[in-house]
Design an enzyme around this catalytic site. Structure first.
Site, mmCIF file in Angstrom:
data_model
loop_
_atom_site.group_PDB
_atom_site.id
_atom_site.type_symbol
_atom_site.label_atom_id
_atom_site.label_comp_id
_atom_site.label_asym_id
_atom_site.label_seq_id
_atom_site.Cartn_x
_atom_site.Cartn_y
_atom_site.Cartn_z
ATOM 1 N N GLY A 47 0.815 -1.205 0.000
ATOM 2 C CA GLY A 47 0.000 0.000 0.000
ATOM 3 C C GLY A 47 0.846 1.251 0.000
ATOM 4 N N GLN A 52 2.995 9.889 1.631
ATOM 5 C CA GLN A 52 4.285 9.280 1.307
ATOM 6 C C GLN A 52 4.873 9.805 0.003
ATOM 7 O OE1 GLN A 52 2.694 5.135 2.220
ATOM 8 N NE2 GLN A 52 4.871 4.945 2.715
ATOM 9 N N CYS A 89 7.490 -0.662 5.662
ATOM 10 C CA CYS A 89 6.967 0.573 5.088
ATOM 11 C C CYS A 89 7.873 1.027 3.951
ATOM 12 C CB CYS A 89 6.897 1.645 6.180
ATOM 13 S SG CYS A 89 6.187 3.197 5.625
ATOM 14 N N LEU A 90 7.253 1.496 2.873
ATOM 15 C CA LEU A 90 8.029 1.989 1.735
ATOM 16 C C LEU A 90 8.839 3.229 2.094
ATOM 17 C CD1 LEU A 90 5.405 1.514 -1.105
ATOM 18 C CD2 LEU A 90 7.357 0.047 -0.540
ATOM 19 N N HIS A 131 -2.522 0.174 8.559
ATOM 20 C CA HIS A 131 -1.198 0.760 8.329
ATOM 21 C C HIS A 131 -1.309 2.008 7.456
ATOM 22 C CE1 HIS A 131 3.269 0.381 7.486
ATOM 23 N NE2 HIS A 131 2.875 1.174 6.496
ATOM 24 N N GLU A 132 -2.028 1.895 6.349
ATOM 25 C CA GLU A 132 -2.133 3.024 5.426
ATOM 26 C C GLU A 132 -2.975 4.159 6.003
ATOM 27 O OE1 GLU A 132 -0.045 3.219 3.080
ATOM 28 O OE2 GLU A 132 0.543 1.115 3.191
ATOM 29 N N HIS A 135 -0.970 6.423 8.173
ATOM 30 C CA HIS A 135 -0.195 7.450 7.446
ATOM 31 C C HIS A 135 -0.994 8.748 7.316
ATOM 32 C CE1 HIS A 135 3.557 5.634 6.212
ATOM 33 N NE2 HIS A 135 2.931 4.541 5.807
#
Length: 180
Positions: A47, A52, A89-90, A131-132, A135
């Protein structure tokens, strides 16, 4: 649409609260396209949230293995149960930590046509959604890890979250930065 740069851990934008989307227009659709292009151009992804890539809009794109999911202005409706599992995480590549999340979630969101819908998720999908959505509130998975320990994906060494490069740059909004 275009692939965009993913902001690294330590960038202050990642700690800001995103603003609701007020209308669907070509600019928003381009942002959705950029998020999708960036998500699929990245290895190990599940995701990506708009902050981000530097946009403080309440938008998330995910593909947790069963196709693309786009969430605009997602709202948590229900959470049940508990699971503890690995997350990454990216914006913080090469590290994994164990995080406690709800086992089941139900959310309400808007699609790209401006229509409201509900989405239910269990297990990995529930984890991805939470998680997303974190953010969008300026919360990162490292704020929720169990035991303040991350694992470096290449070396498999345990690392204290405070020793991760960029950790001290996060400062405000990071509850772990207050711990000794």
């Amino acid at each position: 649409m275009a692939e965009r740069r993913i902001l690294p851990f330590g960038d202050p934008i990642l700690r800001k609260i995103s603003k609701p989307v007020t209308g669907i227009d070509s600019k928003l659709l381009n942002l959705l396209g950029d998020l999708v292009d960036t998500l699929y151009a990245t290895d190990g992804r599940a995701g990506l949230a708009a902050p981000q890539i530097g946009s403080l809009k309440r938008i998330v794109v995910m593909d947790c293995g069963k196709g693309l999911i786009e969430l605009i202005n997602p709202e948590m409706i229900e959470m049940q149960g508990e699971q503890i599992g690995p997350e990454a995480c990216l914006s913080l590549p090469d590290y994994t930590g164990f995080v406690k999340r709800a086992q089941y979630v139900k959310i309400k969101a808007i699609n790209r046509r401006g229509q409201s819908y509900f989405l239910e998720g269990e297990d990995f999908l529930a984890r991805c959604i939470q998680h997303e959505m974190d953010h969008l509130e300026g919360v990162l998975f490292i704020d929720r890890i169990q035991g303040n320990a991350l694992v470096h994906d290449q070396t498999r060494q345990k690392v204290n979250v405070r020793d991760v490069p960029g950790f001290m740059a996060t400062g405000i909004g990071n509850p772990l930065s207050l711990k000794k």
